[in-house]
Design an enzyme around this catalytic site. Sequence first.
Site, short mmCIF file in Angstrom:
data_model
loop_
_atom_site.label_atom_id
_atom_site.label_comp_id
_atom_site.label_asym_id
_atom_site.label_seq_id
_atom_site.Cartn_x
_atom_site.Cartn_y
_atom_site.Cartn_z
N HIS A 51 56.08 36.86 -13.69
CA HIS A 51 56.58 37.15 -15.04
C HIS A 51 56.95 38.62 -15.12
O HIS A 51 56.27 39.46 -14.50
CB HIS A 51 55.50 36.87 -16.10
CG HIS A 51 55.78 37.58 -17.40
ND1 HIS A 51 56.64 37.08 -18.34
CD2 HIS A 51 55.37 38.79 -17.86
CE1 HIS A 51 56.72 37.95 -19.35
NE2 HIS A 51 55.96 39.00 -19.08
N TYR B 116 52.35 33.48 -24.41
CA TYR B 116 53.61 32.73 -24.45
C TYR B 116 53.89 32.12 -25.83
O TYR B 116 54.61 31.12 -25.93
CB TYR B 116 53.61 31.65 -23.36
CG TYR B 116 54.00 32.17 -21.98
CD1 TYR B 116 55.23 32.79 -21.76
CD2 TYR B 116 53.16 32.01 -20.88
CE1 TYR B 116 55.60 33.24 -20.50
CE2 TYR B 116 53.53 32.46 -19.61
CZ TYR B 116 54.76 33.08 -19.44
OH TYR B 116 55.13 33.52 -18.19
N ARG C 266 63.34 42.78 -13.91
CA ARG C 266 63.99 41.48 -14.14
C ARG C 266 64.97 41.18 -12.99
O ARG C 266 65.07 40.04 -12.54
CB ARG C 266 64.75 41.47 -15.49
CG ARG C 266 63.88 41.65 -16.72
CD ARG C 266 62.99 40.48 -17.04
NE ARG C 266 63.73 39.27 -17.36
CZ ARG C 266 63.16 38.14 -17.82
NH1 ARG C 266 61.84 38.08 -18.00
NH2 ARG C 266 63.87 37.08 -18.09
N ASN D 208 57.15 29.64 -10.99
CA ASN D 208 58.16 30.58 -10.50
C ASN D 208 57.60 31.97 -10.16
O ASN D 208 58.30 32.96 -10.21
CB ASN D 208 59.34 30.65 -11.48
CG ASN D 208 58.94 31.12 -12.85
OD1 ASN D 208 57.80 31.44 -13.08
ND2 ASN D 208 59.90 31.17 -13.76
N LYS E 43 51.89 34.92 -10.73
CA LYS E 43 51.40 33.67 -11.32
C LYS E 43 50.57 32.84 -10.33
O LYS E 43 50.58 33.11 -9.12
CB LYS E 43 52.62 32.87 -11.83
CG LYS E 43 53.38 33.56 -12.97
CD LYS E 43 54.51 32.68 -13.51
CE LYS E 43 55.26 33.36 -14.64
NZ LYS E 43 56.33 32.49 -15.21
N THR F 224 65.07 32.73 -13.78
CA THR F 224 63.90 31.87 -14.07
C THR F 224 63.85 30.67 -13.13
O THR F 224 62.79 30.32 -12.62
CB THR F 224 63.99 31.38 -15.54
OG1 THR F 224 64.21 32.50 -16.39
CG2 THR F 224 62.72 30.65 -15.95
N ARG G 233 61.76 35.47 -6.85
CA ARG G 233 61.80 34.03 -7.14
C ARG G 233 62.61 33.27 -6.09
O ARG G 233 62.26 32.14 -5.73
CB ARG G 233 62.32 33.80 -8.56
CG ARG G 233 61.24 34.12 -9.61
CD ARG G 233 61.80 34.19 -11.00
NE ARG G 233 60.76 34.16 -12.03
CZ ARG G 233 60.99 34.45 -13.30
NH1 ARG G 233 62.21 34.76 -13.71
NH2 ARG G 233 60.00 34.42 -14.18
N PHE H 140 58.08 22.43 -22.85
CA PHE H 140 57.28 22.74 -21.67
C PHE H 140 56.06 23.61 -21.98
O PHE H 140 55.35 24.04 -21.07
CB PHE H 140 58.15 23.41 -20.59
CG PHE H 140 58.85 24.66 -21.04
CD1 PHE H 140 58.16 25.88 -21.10
CD2 PHE H 140 60.19 24.64 -21.40
CE1 PHE H 140 58.80 27.03 -21.51
CE2 PHE H 140 60.82 25.81 -21.83
CZ PHE H 140 60.13 27.01 -21.88
N GLU I 187 52.71 43.24 -24.42
CA GLU I 187 52.09 42.54 -23.29
C GLU I 187 51.12 43.44 -22.53
O GLU I 187 50.02 43.00 -22.15
CB GLU I 187 53.19 42.00 -22.36
CG GLU I 187 54.00 40.89 -23.02
CD GLU I 187 55.22 40.46 -22.22
OE1 GLU I 187 55.95 39.57 -22.71
OE2 GLU I 187 55.46 41.00 -21.11
#
Length: 140
Positions: A117, A51, A87, A114, A11, A93, A104, A59, A128
């Site tokens: 993704h 998203y 993950r 964060n 990100k 998160t 993270r 948010f 995706e």
Amino acid sequence: MAIERTFSIIKPDATARNLTGAVNAIIEKAGLRIVAQKRILMTRAQAETFYAVHKARPFFGELVDFMTSGPVVVQVLEGEGAILKYRDVMGATDPSKAADGTIRKVHAKSIGENSVHGSDAAETAAIEIAQFFAGNEIVG
Ligand code: ATP
Ligand code: MG
């Protein structure tokens, strides 16, 4: 467990701090193979589609602003049980709740910014990946 593919995004908070290589080192050390990768500036339309599941969340606007605020690196990762494994490698998160050694925990700035993704299931991974990569851009 089967060989799977998952979709990853490094990100804008991470690309801004020149952390692409540092994040990729954690990914590769975990045994995941980067089989496609490109650096792009997401359009608002791309971020809103990506998203869309969070459209009703308070948010959402902030999330779209953030994801379009700077370059991102979109990736396809391949490996044994890649979806759940990534993950785990990403961590929770909220970085303050993420386990030691996760991307993270080590690099994220906040619950919003964060750093990465990762897809949460096989169905979402396929959708995706198809949003950002043509089949011939993925080389396993
Ligand atoms: P991602 O989908 O980006 O991999 P995730 O699956 O861990 O993250 P989600 O619940 O899907 O978490 O939330 C998507 C993203 O929305 C988060 O990664 C984060 O950037 C942002 N987000 C989630 N919760 C908040 C919040 N309370 N405040 C601000 N941003 C948030
Ligand atoms: Mg998610």
